[in-house]
Scaffold this motif. Structure first.
Motif, PDB file in Angstrom:
ATOM      1  N   SER A 393       0.808  -1.225   0.000  1.00 24.17           N
ATOM      2  CA  SER A 393       0.000   0.000   0.000  1.00 24.17           C
ATOM      3  C   SER A 393       0.839   1.273   0.000  1.00 24.17           C
ATOM      4  CB  SER A 393      -0.961   0.016   1.194  1.00 24.17           C
ATOM      5  OG  SER A 393      -0.249   0.005   2.415  1.00 24.17           O
ATOM      6  N   SER A 394       2.143   1.167   0.264  1.00 23.18           N
ATOM      7  CA  SER A 394       2.994   2.349   0.140  1.00 23.18           C
ATOM      8  C   SER A 394       3.166   2.754  -1.319  1.00 23.18           C
ATOM      9  CB  SER A 394       4.361   2.113   0.800  1.00 23.18           C
ATOM     10  OG  SER A 394       5.098   1.119   0.127  1.00 23.18           O
ATOM     11  N   GLN A 395       2.597   1.970  -2.235  1.00 18.15           N
ATOM     12  CA  GLN A 395       2.563   2.346  -3.644  1.00 18.15           C
ATOM     13  C   GLN A 395       1.847   3.687  -3.819  1.00 18.15           C
ATOM     14  OE1 GLN A 395      -0.881  -0.922  -3.695  1.00 18.15           O
ATOM     15  NE2 GLN A 395       0.119  -0.798  -5.656  1.00 18.15           N
ATOM     16  N   ILE A 396       0.894   3.986  -2.940  1.00 18.47           N
ATOM     17  CA  ILE A 396       0.122   5.225  -3.069  1.00 18.47           C
ATOM     18  C   ILE A 396       0.981   6.448  -2.741  1.00 18.47           C
ATOM     19  CG2 ILE A 396      -1.886   6.499  -2.220  1.00 18.47           C
ATOM     20  CD1 ILE A 396      -3.253   3.762  -1.792  1.00 18.47           C
ATOM     21  N   PRO A 397       1.585   6.543  -1.545  1.00 21.93           N
ATOM     22  CA  PRO A 397       2.444   7.709  -1.298  1.00 21.93           C
ATOM     23  C   PRO A 397       3.661   7.756  -2.207  1.00 21.93           C
ATOM     24  CG  PRO A 397       2.614   6.114   0.499  1.00 21.93           C
ATOM     25  CD  PRO A 397       1.454   5.692  -0.347  1.00 21.93           C
ATOM     26  N   THR A 398       4.162   6.587  -2.632  1.00 22.16           N
ATOM     27  CA  THR A 398       5.306   6.580  -3.555  1.00 22.16           C
ATOM     28  C   THR A 398       4.935   7.265  -4.858  1.00 22.16           C
ATOM     29  OG1 THR A 398       6.170   4.538  -2.588  1.00 22.16           O
ATOM     30  CG2 THR A 398       6.948   5.124  -4.785  1.00 22.16           C
ATOM     31  N   HIS A 399       3.760   6.938  -5.392  1.00 21.82           N
ATOM     32  CA  HIS A 399       3.332   7.589  -6.628  1.00 21.82           C
ATOM     33  C   HIS A 399       3.126   9.082  -6.418  1.00 21.82           C
ATOM     34  CE1 HIS A 399       1.431   8.295 -10.458  1.00 21.82           C
ATOM     35  NE2 HIS A 399       0.341   8.739  -9.859  1.00 21.82           N
ATOM     36  N   LEU A 400       2.575   9.464  -5.281  1.00 22.41           N
ATOM     37  CA  LEU A 400       2.316  10.879  -5.027  1.00 22.41           C
ATOM     38  C   LEU A 400       3.607  11.686  -4.924  1.00 22.41           C
ATOM     39  CD1 LEU A 400      -0.617  10.490  -2.485  1.00 22.41           C
ATOM     40  CD2 LEU A 400      -0.763  11.476  -4.782  1.00 22.41           C
ATOM     41  N   VAL A 401       4.626  11.142  -4.261  1.00 20.83           N
ATOM     42  CA  VAL A 401       5.882  11.887  -4.164  1.00 20.83           C
ATOM     43  C   VAL A 401       6.588  11.925  -5.521  1.00 20.83           C
ATOM     44  CG1 VAL A 401       7.438   9.986  -3.472  1.00 20.83           C
ATOM     45  CG2 VAL A 401       7.868  12.313  -2.661  1.00 20.83           C
ATOM     46  N   CYS A 402       6.444  10.865  -6.322  1.00 20.63           N
ATOM     47  CA  CYS A 402       7.006  10.884  -7.676  1.00 20.63           C
ATOM     48  C   CYS A 402       6.310  11.941  -8.530  1.00 20.63           C
ATOM     49  CB  CYS A 402       6.859   9.514  -8.331  1.00 20.63           C
ATOM     50  SG  CYS A 402       7.939   8.232  -7.667  1.00 20.63           S
ATOM     51  N   LYS A 403       5.001  12.009  -8.395  1.00 18.68           N
ATOM     52  CA  LYS A 403       4.222  12.995  -9.156  1.00 18.68           C
ATOM     53  C   LYS A 403       4.621  14.412  -8.770  1.00 18.68           C
ATOM     54  CE  LYS A 403      -0.598  14.017 -10.369  1.00 18.68           C
ATOM     55  NZ  LYS A 403      -2.023  13.635 -10.107  1.00 18.68           N
ATOM     56  N   ALA A 404       4.835  14.621  -7.471  1.00 21.17           N
ATOM     57  CA  ALA A 404       5.256  15.945  -7.006  1.00 21.17           C
ATOM     58  C   ALA A 404       6.644  16.287  -7.524  1.00 21.17           C
ATOM     59  CB  ALA A 404       5.239  15.988  -5.480  1.00 21.17           C
ATOM     60  N   ALA A 405       7.559  15.322  -7.477  1.00 12.84           N
ATOM     61  CA  ALA A 405       8.921  15.569  -7.940  1.00 12.84           C
ATOM     62  C   ALA A 405       8.954  15.856  -9.436  1.00 12.84           C
ATOM     63  CB  ALA A 405       9.806  14.366  -7.611  1.00 12.84           C
ATOM     64  N   ARG A 406       8.097  15.149 -10.187  1.00 14.12           N
ATOM     65  CA  ARG A 406       8.125  15.291 -11.657  1.00 14.12           C
ATOM     66  C   ARG A 406       7.729  16.691 -12.104  1.00 14.12           C
ATOM     67  NH1 ARG A 406       9.415  15.989 -15.968  1.00 14.12           N
ATOM     68  NH2 ARG A 406       9.234  14.660 -17.826  1.00 14.12           N
ATOM     69  N   GLN A 407       7.077  17.447 -11.258  1.00 13.39           N
ATOM     70  CA  GLN A 407       6.721  18.817 -11.611  1.00 13.39           C
ATOM     71  C   GLN A 407       7.947  19.711 -11.707  1.00 13.39           C
ATOM     72  OE1 GLN A 407       3.718  20.224  -8.871  1.00 13.39           O
ATOM     73  NE2 GLN A 407       2.427  18.410  -9.143  1.00 13.39           N
ATOM     74  N   GLN A 408       9.057  19.267 -11.087  1.00 13.99           N
ATOM     75  CA  GLN A 408      10.267  20.095 -11.095  1.00 13.99           C
ATOM     76  C   GLN A 408      11.489  19.391 -11.657  1.00 13.99           C
ATOM     77  OE1 GLN A 408      10.981  22.602  -7.568  1.00 13.99           O
ATOM     78  NE2 GLN A 408       9.107  21.735  -6.677  1.00 13.99           N
ATOM     79  N   VAL A 409      11.523  18.056 -11.606  1.00 12.70           N
ATOM     80  CA  VAL A 409      12.715  17.332 -12.065  1.00 12.70           C
ATOM     81  C   VAL A 409      12.306  16.180 -12.970  1.00 12.70           C
ATOM     82  CG1 VAL A 409      13.993  17.920  -9.965  1.00 12.70           C
ATOM     83  CG2 VAL A 409      12.767  15.737 -10.096  1.00 12.70           C
ATOM     84  N   THR A 410      13.272  15.648 -13.694  1.00  7.87           N
ATOM     85  CA  THR A 410      13.050  14.483 -14.558  1.00  7.87           C
ATOM     86  C   THR A 410      13.723  13.243 -13.998  1.00  7.87           C
ATOM     87  OG1 THR A 410      13.046  16.017 -16.430  1.00  7.87           O
ATOM     88  CG2 THR A 410      13.157  13.684 -16.963  1.00  7.87           C
ATOM     89  N   VAL A 411      14.682  13.440 -13.099  1.00  7.86           N
ATOM     90  CA  VAL A 411      15.434  12.342 -12.481  1.00  7.86           C
ATOM     91  C   VAL A 411      15.464  12.558 -10.970  1.00  7.86           C
ATOM     92  CG1 VAL A 411      17.648  11.132 -12.353  1.00  7.86           C
ATOM     93  CG2 VAL A 411      16.901  12.124 -14.529  1.00  7.86           C
ATOM     94  N   ALA A 412      15.266  11.473 -10.205  1.00 11.46           N
ATOM     95  CA  ALA A 412      15.329  11.566  -8.745  1.00 11.46           C
ATOM     96  C   ALA A 412      16.100  10.383  -8.188  1.00 11.46           C
ATOM     97  CB  ALA A 412      13.928  11.606  -8.139  1.00 11.46           C
TER      98      ALA A 412
END
Length: 697
Positions: A393-412
């Motif tokens: 179920s941590s798939q949900i916050p993982t996707h949300l933090v990826c989505k937030a990061a993608r607004q500013q970066v392409t690589v994390a």
């Protein structure tokens, strides 16, 4: 915006792309335009993995086609277009990944007489040159990076599939279609294989049983019959000659080393070899060990922190991500961009810890605060995102933090794999402790003890715990004592040794055969749970202690099939590339040279890693109990998600669909709704299968 992270000479530029690919090999005569069109259609289903460019290639005589999608990270020119031919024209490659040392590989090729002018700066071109000069397997052994590769050899008419050492990049293969549409298919995600015309592979009930045990479908299986995951560190070779081509799937999953008709499967790299070799070269001096670890991590972070696009890092404030960010910031010429996600619910918000570390290190920090409604809105996307049932179920916050990061970066960059390599999971501490206290009891006595514990109702254990808790500091003691007592009882009944206890600890449904229905008319309708990588032989040396055995198994199963899968799909759904410095194989090899007492001391894990981090971040910002990346799914199932869950878990629906015996599921659902038990992981496992089935049916 270009984020130039590192000061000093840029010696390791990796001109590369994160991508996705798909393809097939068929014995049927299909015009080239149709071959390319099919490969293009398959690749289009994973356009999120590569939104910047698309390509396809086919050879009619061989019946081979490759489709590719490209996310440009470095060398944004057309010189990186795929599928790509080698300079000799012998090889055609579709590649997904990052080769961090490809400049050094070019230098090595040139030192050995490579004189063909380079067409561009792509690491795909470097890999192809390596194949021309050294062959594929030798090239892979020289590579530092993460990857999945499909390579067609036009001389030998042979298809090669290969996957990186730890399974950072996914790769599926299998058999699909019948008659004129039959083919050997492969790709980065299952949706690409499903797009092959005539794909009608049914759900594998054996794989479903494994899924119910582990909450993910473990390699080499997939949720579909005759479709498999290529295991990490493996290479599959398939003859394109019609007389040798296996036109039908094998009766069961192939495990390396294996040969099937014109197909061979073998390991080009194995963690077991690393563990055995490291047992002979253990560190004895703590200062030398910590210094060596810091050097290795610093180099891994350095080579993975280069990109021609904005780059940042995830930061939870825990040991792993804080270490990665600290070493990034130490080598940076400007503040590193860091990202964390916070939640409204009390007890699930770790953003203050991340904020404190970011402030100390001086990063450019972004916090995304998510409401329960926003997190719940991700749930309908999960079946499409993960392509097969996946219930972490941590798939949900993982996707949300990826989505937030993608607004500013392409690589994390992420801190994944720190737990497996340095001893971070709680089961490494209390698992052996429980076993050491109970091992003296004969097996029948342990079974009897489990029965006695289970005989006391949950409410009874809760009542017994209240006076004990009242005597503890602050009145805090064992929460949900009855629920935990019954879970312990269930594990005591079936374990004969520490390895059995570990298997029980990583199993959500302890006996999936009681839950999953078999195929009617076959084996009396009872599902046969196949063996898994947990049944593989142990390394001959280096895993004598139970904690090391658990760390080894987690590294070969839970890490690739849960953690890395979770992050890859969650990130690529937003076209974000993630990199994992801890999985630089040089770091992993060094980690296995640390003796257990440099990983776990008392009730605290990651000792050596902590010593590295304490050089950059004060202890008081780090030292606290380990917490997972959690969300209150269990509470939601009793509240806003109750109707959704009830519709998927209804007895009539379960009976009609025919995959599960409804009674044990309905029993857990009723106990969970009553608040007497917390069955969140077990129920989420069923719900994620049901949601996936609803979407693909």
């Amino acid at each position: 915006m270009v984020l130039q992270l590192l000061s000093g000479p840029l010696l390791h530029f990796t001109r590369s792309d994160m991508c996705g690919f798909a393809g097939f090999l068929t014995a049927n005569t299909i015009p080239p335009i149709a071959l390319e069109a099919t490969a293009t259609h398959m690749a289009q289903t994973i356009a999120h993995r590569g939104p910047d460019d698309a390509g396809a290639w086919a050879e009619e005589e061989a019946g081979i086609a490759l489709g590719h999608r490209r996310l440009s990270i470095l060398d944004l020119s057309a010189a990186g277009h795929q599928p790509m031919h080698s300079a000799s024209q012998r090889y055609v490659m579709a590649f997904n990944g990052e080769i961090y040392n490809h400049i050094e590989l070019r230098s090595a090729l040139e030192a050995q007489g490579w004189s063909t002018p380079w067409r561009g700066h792509s690491d795909t071109e470097t890999l192809l040159a390596g194949c021309d000069a050294w062959g594929l397997e030798e090239t892979l052994k020289r590579v530092l990076g993460m990857f999945a590769i499909a390579l067609w050899d036009t001389h030998t008419r042979t298809l090669h599939l290969a996957r990186d050492r730890f399974g950072e990049k996914p790769l599926y293969y299998g058999w699909a279609g019948e008659g004129a549409r039959s083919a050997f298919v492969f790709g980065s995600e299952l949706k690409a294989l499903r797009a092959y015309p005539g794909f009608a592979n049914p759900v594998s009930r054996e794989a479903l049983a494994l899924y119910m045990r582990f909450t993910y479908v473990p390699a080499p299986h997939s949720i579909y019959q005759d479709v498999y995951k290529l295991e990490p560190g493996c290479m599959l070779t398939l003859s394109g000659e019609l007389a040798l081509r296996p036109l039908e799937a094998p009766a069961k999953a192939l495990r390396p080393p294996a040969t099937y008709a014109g197909l061979t499967l073998r390991r080009w790299w194995a963690l077991a070899d690393v563990v055995q070799a490291s047992a002979r070269h253990q560190f004895t001096n703590e200062t030398e060990a910590v210094d060596a670890l810091e050097r290795a991590l610093k180099e891994a972070v350095r080579v993975q922190s280069l990109a021609d696009v904005p780059l940042g890092a995830f930061l939870s404030g825990g040991i792993d991500s804080s270490t990665i960010v600290a070493l990034m910031q130490q080598q940076a010429s400007k503040p590193v961009m860091t990202f964390t996600v916070g939640f409204e619910e009390a007890g699930f918000d770790e953003s203050p810890h991340a904020r404190a570390v970011a402030t100390h290190l001086g990063t450019d920090h972004t916090e995304l605060f998510v409401s329960a409604a926003e997190a719940q809105a991700v749930i309908p996307q999960l079946p499409q995102m993960y392509d097969e049932p996946f219930a972490d179920s941590s798939q949900i916050p993982t996707h949300l933090v990826c989505k937030a990061a993608r607004q500013q970066v392409t690589v994390a960059l992420s801190g994944d794999a720190g737990d497996e390599l340095f001893g971070g999971y709680n089961r490494y501490f209390w698992g052996p402790r429980i076993w050491n206290r109970l091992a003296w009891l004969p097996y029948p006595a342990r079974q009897a003890l489990g029965a006695v514990i289970h005989a006391v109702p949950i409410a009874g254990w809760d009542a017994l715990s209240h006076p004990v808790n009242a005597l503890l500091p602050g009145g805090k003691g064992i929460a949900r004592a009855g629920d935990k007592a019954h879970k312990l009882a269930a594990r005591l009944g079936g374990v004969r040794n520490m390895d059995d206890l570990y298997r029980s600890l990583v199993s959500e449904w302890q006996d999936p055969a009681q839950i999953v229905k078999g195929v009617p008319g076959f084996n009396k309708g009872v599902v046969l749970e196949p063996s898994s990588l947990l049944d593989d032989p142990w390394p001959t040396r280096g895993v004598e202690q139970s904690q090391l055995r658990m760390m080894y198994r987690d590294s070969t199963t839970y890490l690739p099939d849960d953690i890395l899968c979770k992050v890859d799909r969650a990130a690529m759904a937003t076209s974000l590339e993630t990199r994992v410095p801890f999985l630089d194989h040089r770091v992993a090899e060094l980690a296995w040279q640390l003796p257990l007492n440099m990983k776990i001391r008392g009730n605290e894990g990651k000792w050596a890693l902590r010593q590295v981090l304490y050089k950059h971040v004060p202890r008081e910002l780090i030292d606290r109990p380990k917490a997972g990346f959690g969300i209150p799914v269990g509470q939601w199932l009793r509240g806003p998600l109750r109707d959704w869950a009830e519709s998927l878990l209804s007895e009539n629906r379960l009976q009609t669909e025919g995959y599960f015996h409804p009674s044990p599921i309905r029993e857990k659902w009723a106990e969970h709704l009553s608040g007497r038990r917390d069955h969140t992981p077990a129920l989420w496992t069923v719900l994620m299968f049901q949601a996936w089935l609803e979407q693909v049916s």
